[in-house]
Design an enzyme around this catalytic site. Sequence first.
Site, mmCIF file in Angstrom:
data_model
loop_
_atom_site.group_PDB
_atom_site.id
_atom_site.type_symbol
_atom_site.label_atom_id
_atom_site.label_comp_id
_atom_site.label_asym_id
_atom_site.label_seq_id
_atom_site.Cartn_x
_atom_site.Cartn_y
_atom_site.Cartn_z
ATOM 1 N N TYR A 103 -29.628 4.541 34.714
ATOM 2 C CA TYR A 103 -29.896 5.660 35.616
ATOM 3 C C TYR A 103 -30.514 5.099 36.914
ATOM 4 C CZ TYR A 103 -31.999 9.871 37.510
ATOM 5 O OH TYR A 103 -32.344 10.899 38.341
ATOM 6 N N LYS A 200 -32.555 17.659 31.610
ATOM 7 C CA LYS A 200 -31.111 17.718 31.323
ATOM 8 C C LYS A 200 -30.842 18.581 30.082
ATOM 9 C CE LYS A 200 -31.368 14.837 34.735
ATOM 10 N NZ LYS A 200 -31.478 13.386 34.574
HETATM 11 C C1 LIG Z 1 -32.248 12.342 35.107
HETATM 12 C C2 LIG Z 1 -32.483 11.122 34.304
HETATM 13 C C3 LIG Z 1 -33.717 10.442 34.347
HETATM 14 C C4 LIG Z 1 -34.851 10.876 35.263
HETATM 15 O O1 LIG Z 1 -35.370 12.090 34.885
HETATM 16 P P1 LIG Z 1 -36.055 13.133 35.936
HETATM 17 O O2 LIG Z 1 -36.451 14.251 35.056
HETATM 18 O O3 LIG Z 1 -35.010 13.466 36.949
HETATM 19 O O4 LIG Z 1 -37.197 12.391 36.538
HETATM 20 C C5 LIG Z 1 -33.875 9.331 33.530
HETATM 21 N N1 LIG Z 1 -32.881 8.877 32.752
HETATM 22 C C6 LIG Z 1 -31.682 9.494 32.699
HETATM 23 C C7 LIG Z 1 -30.618 8.950 31.806
HETATM 24 C C8 LIG Z 1 -31.437 10.625 33.471
HETATM 25 O O5 LIG Z 1 -30.233 11.221 33.433
#
Ligand SMILES: *Cc1c(COP(=O)(O)O)cnc(C)c1O
Length: 384
Positions: A103, A200
């Site tokens: 990421y 997510k």
């Molecule tokens: C979005 C995401 C993050 C970061 O998370 P946030 O809540 O946006 O800070 C870390 N790892 C993965 C795989 C992600 O998709």
Amino acid sequence: MDNKNMKLETKMIHAGVSPDPTTGAIMTPIYQTSTYVQDGPGQHKGYAYSRTHNPTRTALQDSLAAIENGNHGLCFGSGLAAADAVIKLLQPGDEVIVSNDLYGGTYRIMKNVFGPYGIKFHFVSMQDAANISNYVNENTRMIWIETPTNPLLSIIDIAACSEIAKKNNLILVCDNTFASPYLQNPIDFGADIVLHSATKYLGGHSDVVLGALVVNSSELKDRLAAIQNSCGAVPGPHDCWLVLRGIKTLHLRMQRHCENGAAIAAYLGTHPKVAKVLWTGLETHPNHDIAKKQMRGFGGMVSFALKSGSEADALDIISKTKLFALAESLGGVESLIGHPATMTHAAIPREERIKNGLDDSLIRLSVGVEAAEDLIEDLKVAIG
Ligand SMILES: *Cc1c(COP(=O)(O)O)cnc(C)c1O
């Protein structure tokens, strides 16, 4: 019933939450308070100040620990705030071996924020976990993986990484955001710390930013809780409540994400303009066997590349879909479409990007829970 004896679906509804003792409210109240009245100095009911503890956050932390098969959960203001806390377990001079398909925000905090503090990160291919051993030395403290990866949906063998970590006394961190606890529980395969962007799939409705860690070891929990309290990157109670609500339908949503992911991967596989489809459920996926071993289903993230290989063609398609909204992020009930080369992965130099298999025409889909027929029709019109 003890959490440990419940099936996953039951834990998602019940673990960590119990009716409010004063009113019987079945839903965990949003304890929108910074402080708590004490009977005498230091005499309180377990809650003294909300940076340290808040009952809504406690319920979420317990729920997350239960659905990840861990003993302890810790919540943070975002997924990256959770990553920040994990890296703060380290000292200057320590080294971390990190999967190279990562990421972008995690890459950025490692390289730009903690690199200058003297922590060294090796970004290496882990398609074959044995490669990790080539980078282990006396300063190595941690292995950091993400599986499936973004946007190439590669799979890393968690158990094989854990074997190397245990042999060398390293902490294995697994970012489980893409799979969610419904599809994969890294602790069962030997991970020491599971990281989530609850923004997510866990939240699931694109309405909250929150991060979480789950661990088994009480020693790691104590060190991480001290960082959580000392650095203060905690989520507010309302955000915790939103994620608690999201978790209650995680299994239902994930089932549909998986079905729709399968339907769309199959459709794209037959399209004359599509060169390759990346979905972990395809038999042709290079690590499908490992995916089958460590995942209970294959989710709704699907990427595909065009035969033309053209960035312009990809941009044309993403501008034409109507149900698939053009946006960053993933894991919500609504379908999203994006072009990693110009969006999430624009910071990576083109040559390096292409060398890693992320070509100019690659399109990433976060397939939502709408009717698959409507989503396929939307893609049909857009791809032409
Ligand atoms: C979005 C995401 C993050 C970061 O998370 P946030 O809540 O946006 O800070 C870390 N790892 C993965 C795989 C992600 O998709």
